[in-house]
Write a protein that holds these residues in place. Structure first.
Motif: not given
Length: 223
Positions: A98-101, A178-180, A187-189
């Motif tokens: 995924g895109t999150l660390s 802010q999250a987007e 990333g939000v999804v």
């Protein structure tokens, strides 16, 4: 190896029981009469030989040459092998592709597991978040239900977003924006899906009353 994702990640760092079952610092408690002493749940251990051919193939893909899972998400999900496969693929993607660390992924898991009071999940992922670099202040903010102050913008947002979803059951426009802006639309999804993944598995853990092994400390405080 891909086939070992859930064994190495979720059995080694596996999920678990109710916060009320084992509190931080408490002495070991006797298992309820309907909890199996090996699986530490209401489901007895499931062997590969208990599965049909399709189930055995899925078992081999997930477990490979590893030890037979006795507790945690692999052990429970193999009662429905196609669910086990879906869990494996989703969790593997979210954690590794995924895109999150990894740090932000673990913080999201800690938020979600705190909210649903999943002792076994939480007690596995608090140490994981620290290993991936989450500051103790972030953990303490989640663990002791504090307002996020002095934290990174990303982790502040993760905490606020998780609380909004699971407490208020809605996300206001400003918080979403802010999250987007911070994580991007993808990333939000993925961030919300990470939380949902652990809530989903945690619900099963709660239903089958997964207990912690006696050697594992319970890190989620009573409330």
């Amino acid at each position: 190896m891909r086939t070992m994702i859930l064994v190495s990640v979720l059995v080694g760092v596996s999920l678990g029981g109710l916060a009320s079952a084992q509190q931080q610092g408490s002495a070991p408690v006797a298992l309820p009469p309907d909890v199996n002493p090996v699986s530490l749940t209401r489901l007895p251990p499931l062997a590969r030989a208990d599965l049909n051919d399709e189930g055995k193939a899925i078992y081999d893909k997930i477990v490979g040459n590893g030890p037979a899972p006795k507790t945690g998400p692999v052990a429970l999900s193999l009662y429905s092998p196609k669910i086990a496969l879906a869990f494996n693929d989703l969790n593997g993607f979210l954690r590794y592709n995924g895109t999150l660390s990894p740090r932000h992924t673990e913080v999201a898991i800690v938020v979600a597991t705190w909210e649903i009071q999943q002792q076994y999940e939480y007690s596995a992922h608090e140490p994981a978040a620290l290993r991936f670099g989450a500051p103790q202040a972030v953990i303490d903010t989640i663990k002791y239900n504090r307002e996020p102050m002095g934290l990174s913008p990303e982790e502040t947002l993760i905490i606020k977003l998780g609380r909004a979803i699971m407490r208020d059951h809605k996300v206001d426009s400003a918080l979403y924006a802010q999250a987007e802006k911070t994580f991007g639309r993808t990333g939000v999804v993925e961030l919300v899906t990470v939380m949902g993944d652990y809530v989903m598995v945690g619900m099963v853990m709660t239903a089958i009353d997964q207990h912690l092994p006696p050697e594992r400390p319970a890190l989620l405080p009573a409330r």
